[in-house]
Design a protein around this motif. Structure first.
Motif, PDB file in Angstrom:
ATOM      1  N   LYS A 154      -0.353  22.931  55.505  1.00  0.00           N
ATOM      2  CA  LYS A 154       0.548  21.903  54.969  1.00  0.00           C
ATOM      3  C   LYS A 154       1.750  22.526  54.267  1.00  0.00           C
ATOM      4  N   HIS A 158       5.648  21.993  55.352  1.00  0.00           N
ATOM      5  CA  HIS A 158       6.636  21.467  54.405  1.00  0.00           C
ATOM      6  C   HIS A 158       7.881  22.357  54.375  1.00  0.00           C
ATOM      7  N   SER A 159       7.686  23.682  54.364  1.00  0.00           N
ATOM      8  CA  SER A 159       8.826  24.597  54.335  1.00  0.00           C
ATOM      9  C   SER A 159       9.645  24.523  55.623  1.00  0.00           C
ATOM     10  N   ASN A 161       9.868  21.914  57.589  1.00  0.00           N
ATOM     11  CA  ASN A 161      10.573  20.618  57.574  1.00  0.00           C
ATOM     12  C   ASN A 161      11.795  20.649  56.656  1.00  0.00           C
ATOM     13  N   THR A 162      11.715  21.422  55.569  1.00  0.00           N
ATOM     14  CA  THR A 162      12.890  21.587  54.705  1.00  0.00           C
ATOM     15  C   THR A 162      14.030  22.237  55.483  1.00  0.00           C
ATOM     16  N   GLU A 200       7.061  27.795  43.609  1.00  0.00           N
ATOM     17  CA  GLU A 200       8.073  26.906  44.167  1.00  0.00           C
ATOM     18  C   GLU A 200       9.447  27.509  43.854  1.00  0.00           C
ATOM     19  N   SER A 355       1.961  15.131  61.184  1.00  0.00           N
ATOM     20  CA  SER A 355       1.175  16.200  60.575  1.00  0.00           C
ATOM     21  C   SER A 355       0.743  17.203  61.637  1.00  0.00           C
TER      22      SER A 355
END
Length: 507
Positions: A154, A158-159, A161-162, A200, A355
């Motif tokens: 996950k 997320h990275s 998708n950024t 982060e 996902s």
């Protein structure tokens, strides 16, 4: 009558000192000459390219042009000696039987390349030898077990998708040329910091981390230059050279970054302990593993060891991953039929695109073949080296004595036409089960082999699958014919002028 100048008190010691230095210089010259004669004798069974009496083959590979290496692999079967100056030679190999014999031994790392990396990396897994290497390997291996890798999926998504969000803003609905390597480099650093250190950093959005990325690139370039410049093999000469001064500045930047990572975590742990929150986190990250190893093995795992392993993981991890993803994307851009087949496979597996799971990664059979073919064409680490601790005899009967530095050219092995038919052609079916079973076990070594294979290879494969799956779901990629990719053959494979691709947002 006046005394001669040799008879004066002050001149006599000076004369003796001069004579002593002259004798030492002569002895050193004789020693170097005998070393050259010994190397010429030892390497005589192996033909070599024409060499300059002083520079050797220094100018053949120093500029990092990969095409010259491919010519040498084609011309000299199995191996060739590579002279670095008049008194030092490396022995390049790129034959699977040679590689199997070489990697089946426990020779120490080359004192040249790996010694040069110590200022940047410290003495971590890459540089350590013997029992201390074995201890560190055992202590750090739990950081890459399946359960930990599953927990990273996950975070990786997320990275990625950024990064895709940035590309959407740049491209909109238009077909736009983007230099993707810079974006992918920051994305892999983001993944590494989140997965391994639970930090982060916001490095994909904030420009504060650009300095670290640029620093790693420049430091790698200087170390590669030093490797093939025999005068700079001497620490004192290199230290006072412009490149040596610059490397010292770069090392400070790299170590400050690492030190901040460690101190931030130690402060967090101290605050948790102060407030009575000593409960262990469910999913330990890589830094947790290292700190636990230090706590349990304090006498044999020092703060210096801790810094070295963090340095090694950040530098080696994000640099190689950025390259691997970039080369894969470029190869798929050049081969749209394979790109589309991967996209259809991924769409069939992910369906709703919302996902991606661990089990789904295992279903990406054709995409995995494309990943392996890209790693064949562009291995992230183009070569590894060892210094022979005892004589070695290769399967064809030719031998080398102890003391020779052997370089396994993974690039040469992967582009060897004696192993791979049409080696420059992108053909994922080379890695079908049937074809793989028929091939030599040591013909494909993107993560090396044997006891010192890459500890993070499973992490790398997971990251490659997650990244390419999400990229291909959202974008169609095609090459920019005006700016083809040019590889720089350095310690880590680099793009000379970036990776420029046409990106088109898919509906």
């Amino acid at each position: 009558m006046e005394s001669s100048w040799l008879e004066t008190r002050w001149a006599r010691p000076l004369y003796l000192a001069f004579a002593f230095c002259l004798a030492l210089g002569l002895l050193q010259a004789i020693k170097l000459y005998l070393r050259r004669l010994r190397l010429l004798r030892d390497l005589c069974p192996f033909p070599a390219p024409p060499t300059h009496w002083f520079y050797g083959h220094q100018k053949l590979l120093q500029d990092g042009k990969i095409e010259k290496l491919e010519e040498l692999v084609e011309k000299y079967p199995c191996a060739f000696p590579y002279w670095v100056g008049p008194f030092q030679a490396f022995f390049y190999i790129y034959d699977p039987d040679y590689a199997k014999t070489f990697l089946g031994r426990t020779d120490p790392k080359s004192k040249y390349l790996y010694k040069f990396l110590i200022p940047c990396l410290g003495n971590g897994l890459v540089n350590l030898e013997g029992s201390k290497w074995f201890q560190h390997r055992c202590l750090l291996t739990p950081g890459f077990n399946v359960n930990i890798l599953k927990s990273y999926i996950k975070v990786m998504a997320h990275s990625v998708n950024t990064m895709l969000g940035k590309w959407e803003k740049i491209c909109g609905t238009q077909d736009t040329v983007v230099e993707v390597f810079e974006h992918i480099n920051l994305m892999t650093l983001d993944v590494l910091m989140k997965c391994a250190f639970s930090q982060e950093t916001n490095c994909q959005i904030s420009s504060n981390h650009d300095l670290y990325v640029k620093t790693t690139f420049e430091a790698s370039k200087i170390n590669f230059y030093r490797l093939y410049s025999f005068l700079h093999h001497h620490d004192i000469i290199f230290k006072f050279s412009p490149q040596g001064h610059r490397l010292q500045e770069l090392v400070k930047i790299l170590h400050q970054y690492t030190e901040k990572v460690i101190q931030d975590r130690k402060k967090l742990l101290k605050d948790e302990k102060k407030h009575g929150n000593t409960q262990k986190r469910k999913d330990q990250d890589y830094l947790d593993i290292i700190l636990s190893a230090q706590a349990e093995n304090g006498n044999s795992f020092s703060d210096t060891d801790l810094r070295s392993e963090v340095n090694t993981f950040i530098l080696a991890g994000h640099d190689t991953m950025a390259g691997s993803i970039s080369w894969l994307l470029y190869h798929l851009a050049l081969n749209p039929e394979h790109q589309e087949r991967c996209r259809q496979e991924i769409r069939g597996i992910l369906r709703d695109r919302s996902s991606i799971t661990w089990d789904q990664l295992g279903e990406m059979s054709y995409t995995t073949m494309c990943i392996k073919e890209s790693l064949r064409l562009a291995p992230p680490i183009p070569s590894i080296s060892r210094e022979l601790s005892k004589p070695i005899t290769f399967p064809d009967g030719r031998s080398l004595p102890a003391g020779i530095t052997v370089v396994l050219s993974i690039w040469g092995l992967h582009h060897n036409s004696a192993i791979w038919e049409n080696p420059k052609v992108f053909d994922p079916l080379r890695f079908s089960q049937e074809n793989s079973d028929q091939r030599h076990t040591h013909s494909f070594l993107p993560f090396s082999a044997g006891p010192r294979n890459c500890i993070g290879q499973h992490f790398a494969m997971v990251k490659l699958k997650v990244a390419i799956a999400l990229i291909l779901l959202h974008f169609k990629v095609s090459p920019d014919p005006t700016r083809p990719l040019v590889f720089l053959h350095q310690i880590v494979l680099k793009p000379k002028n970036g990776v420029h691709l046409h990106l088109k947002k898919l509906p």
